[in-house]
Design a protein around this motif. Structure first.
Motif, mmCIF file in Angstrom:
data_model
loop_
_atom_site.group_PDB
_atom_site.id
_atom_site.type_symbol
_atom_site.label_atom_id
_atom_site.label_comp_id
_atom_site.label_asym_id
_atom_site.label_seq_id
_atom_site.Cartn_x
_atom_site.Cartn_y
_atom_site.Cartn_z
ATOM 1 N N UNK A 9 17.771 -19.968 -20.412
ATOM 2 C CA UNK A 9 16.667 -19.251 -21.059
ATOM 3 C C UNK A 9 16.683 -18.932 -22.335
ATOM 4 N N UNK A 10 15.063 -19.154 -22.533
ATOM 5 C CA UNK A 10 14.720 -18.865 -23.590
ATOM 6 C C UNK A 10 13.511 -17.712 -23.564
ATOM 7 N N UNK A 11 14.048 -16.923 -24.805
ATOM 8 C CA UNK A 11 13.002 -16.034 -25.157
ATOM 9 C C UNK A 11 11.259 -16.553 -25.765
ATOM 10 N N UNK A 71 27.216 -25.834 -23.765
ATOM 11 C CA UNK A 71 27.935 -25.881 -25.303
ATOM 12 C C UNK A 71 27.023 -24.885 -25.950
ATOM 13 N N UNK A 72 27.998 -24.364 -27.352
ATOM 14 C CA UNK A 72 27.227 -24.026 -28.283
ATOM 15 C C UNK A 72 26.892 -24.591 -30.091
ATOM 16 N N UNK A 102 21.137 -21.387 -29.171
ATOM 17 C CA UNK A 102 22.770 -21.725 -29.674
ATOM 18 C C UNK A 102 23.227 -22.675 -28.649
ATOM 19 N N UNK A 103 22.616 -22.537 -27.303
ATOM 20 C CA UNK A 103 22.913 -22.747 -25.545
ATOM 21 C C UNK A 103 22.601 -23.978 -25.860
ATOM 22 N N UNK A 104 23.197 -25.216 -25.907
ATOM 23 C CA UNK A 104 23.023 -26.474 -25.028
ATOM 24 C C UNK A 104 24.015 -26.830 -24.072
ATOM 25 N N UNK A 148 29.883 -27.493 -33.197
ATOM 26 C CA UNK A 148 29.916 -27.266 -31.494
ATOM 27 C C UNK A 148 31.298 -26.977 -30.761
ATOM 28 N N UNK A 149 30.732 -25.595 -30.207
ATOM 29 C CA UNK A 149 32.126 -24.577 -29.611
ATOM 30 C C UNK A 149 31.904 -25.163 -27.649
ATOM 31 N N UNK A 150 32.976 -25.116 -27.181
ATOM 32 C CA UNK A 150 32.882 -25.465 -25.578
ATOM 33 C C UNK A 150 32.551 -24.080 -25.020
#
Length: 292
Positions: free
Chosen positions: A234-236, A189-190, A122-124, A148-150
């Motif tokens: 970061x991506x798991x 952004x999220x 969810x992180x862009x 989209x959230x800041x």
């Protein structure tokens, strides 16, 4: 910086109280005991057992005749030794297992370097180009929207979603609800899917993003490796959906060249076809009627 000339020299055994000397002697004994214990723990299990039995027998032989060690104390000493030895062996095996697991995780993480990945996240990081956001819409959804959230979790953009079950792909061009002409500032952004089903219950629908693994990062707090896309996201490994090797630039150039050749061939074919039809029509008009 303190030099040797500035440090007062005290001859051994002078200028010290009796308590200080005893404390120093006790410290030496503790250090010596720790050194012996460390050396003993470094030995194999059989060597530890032999050393312990020698020490135990020496203690029994040299015990106070007026106050000999009881059978219970002897048993407790032996059991304490074996308990400590078992715990040390268990700790050693656990450490070896953790080291092996870390090496395997590191090798797996390194195999993703410079690969294109599709993952749940969810992180862009918006850098000016449009961002592609995917999701899988489940059944029984009454209404849903992509938000989209800041960085401060403030709503920036709302994108309507279809409630039809299946895969959906949306593109965020960087504009906001407040200004559809100007793009937002670059940064983090999220993404968030707001949805509820026909029973008016909220539903959690993860978003699916794309990226290329640039670096590998190790998180000490949870002992996991992260795949970094765009350097700081970061991506798991557990969140990966698919991985593929990016197409080389040479192949991309070759494909574009072939496409251009095909386009030119089609244009030439159409020109020749039109010219042939024109020549055939002129030839038909030039045939005398009696021959026809």
């Amino acid at each position: 910086m303190v030099t040797a000339a500035n440090v007062p020299l005290i001859p051994s055994g002078m200028g010290r109280t009796e308590a200080e000397l005893k404390s120093k002697t006790a410290a030496k004994e503790v250090t010596k005991d720790r050194s012996v214990l460390t050396k003993m723990l470094d030995k194999s299990r059989d060597e530890q057992y032999n050393v312990f039995m020698k020490m135990f027998l020496a203690q029994v032989k040299n015990q106070n005749p007026d106050n000999p060690m009881s059978t219970h104390e002897m048993t407790q000493s032996v059991m304490s030794f074996f308990s400590a030895a078992e715990q040390a062996q268990t700790n050693k095996l656990l450490k070896q297992g953790n080291d092996m697991r870390m090496k395997e995780q590191m090798a797996t993480a390194k195999s993703y370097l410079n690969k294109d990945i599709v993952y749940e996240g969810n992180v862009v990081r918006f850098e000016g180009d449009a961002e592609e956001i995917q999701l899988m819409m489940p059944a029984e959804v009454k209404e849903a929207e992509l938000v989209i959230l800041d960085a401060n979790q403030k709503q920036v953009k709302t994108i309507p979603l279809s409630i039809e079950p299946g895969k959906q792909t949306k593109t965020w061009d960087g504009t906001s609800d407040a200004n559809a002409e100007t793009k937002v500032a670059p940064g983090i952004y999220y993404t968030l899917v707001r949805a509820h089903n026909i029973r008016e219950k909220n539903m959690e629908i993860p978003t699916i993003l794309k990226g290329r693994v640039r670096q590998i990062s190790y998180q000490e707090e949870n002992g996991e490796f992260l795949l970094l896309v765009k350097d700081d996201i970061g991506v798991e490994v557990d969140d990966l959906i698919s991985v593929r090797k990016p197409v080389s630039e040479e192949f991309v150039g070759l494909r574009k060249n072939m496409q251009e050749q095909i386009r030119q061939y089609e244009e030439l074919t159409n020109i020749l076809k039109g010219q042939f039809q024109s020549d055939a029509s002129s030839f038909a008009n030039s045939i005398p009627e009696y021959i026809g």
